[in-house]
Motif scaffolding. Structure first.
Motif, short mmCIF file in Angstrom:
data_model
loop_
_atom_site.label_atom_id
_atom_site.label_comp_id
_atom_site.label_asym_id
_atom_site.label_seq_id
_atom_site.Cartn_x
_atom_site.Cartn_y
_atom_site.Cartn_z
N HIS A 77 21.90 -18.45 12.40
CA HIS A 77 22.49 -19.74 12.10
C HIS A 77 22.25 -20.71 13.27
N GLY B 143 29.30 -21.96 10.99
CA GLY B 143 29.13 -21.39 12.31
C GLY B 143 30.42 -20.80 12.83
N VAL C 81 19.94 -23.78 12.33
CA VAL C 81 20.71 -25.01 12.08
C VAL C 81 20.96 -25.80 13.36
N HIS C 82 21.18 -25.09 14.46
CA HIS C 82 21.58 -25.78 15.70
C HIS C 82 20.60 -25.54 16.84
N CYS D 177 31.50 -26.82 13.11
CA CYS D 177 30.67 -26.37 11.99
C CYS D 177 31.39 -25.25 11.24
ZN LIG Z 1 26.53 -24.42 12.03
#
Ligand SMILES: [Zn+2]
Ligand SMILES: [Zn+2]
Length: 115
Positions: free
Chosen positions: A53, A15, A57-58, A12
């Motif tokens: 994040h 990330g 997102v994850h 990512c």
């Molecule tokens: Zn990410």
């Protein structure tokens, strides 16, 4: 999940950038004679951005409650139903980043794999 976070985050772009920023500050903070005035704020800020994040997102990466952790144990006894609370998500992100924090030591160059 030893080095899993590092391999995953490498996939990512955002990330990876956040993890490297956080990691660099962490390494500075652990240097001999490092002055907290130089690293405390950037370390906190980059840590918040990375956690944020990971959680937004994850969230699928967040580990389950860890058996040897008192904080996780409290939540387990809580019988939480439904989506996990933000504080718990933050705590799980903290577990997720454990391996990252391990490699972020002066003289350890594993973080450069993410750059
Ligand atoms: Zn990410
Ligand atoms: Zn825990």
């Amino acid at each position: 999940m030893p080095r899993e976070i590092i391999e995953r985050i490498a996939t990512c772009d955002d990330g990876r950038t956040l993890a490297v920023d956080y990691g660099m500050n962490l390494i500075s903070s652990r240097r001999h004679g490092a002055n907290p005035r130089d690293w405390e704020l950037p370390l906190t800020v980059t840590g918040i951005h990375l956690d944020d994040h990971l959680i937004t997102v994850h969230s699928a990466w967040l580990p389950d409650r860890q058996p040897d952790c008192d904080v996780c144990k409290l939540w387990r006894e809580d019988h939480a139903i439904g989506p996990i609370q933000e504080v718990e998500a933050l705590h799980r992100a903290w577990h997720l980043c454990e391996p990252l924090r391990e490699v972020c030591a002066p003289g350890n160059h594993e973080l450069t794999n993410l750059m």
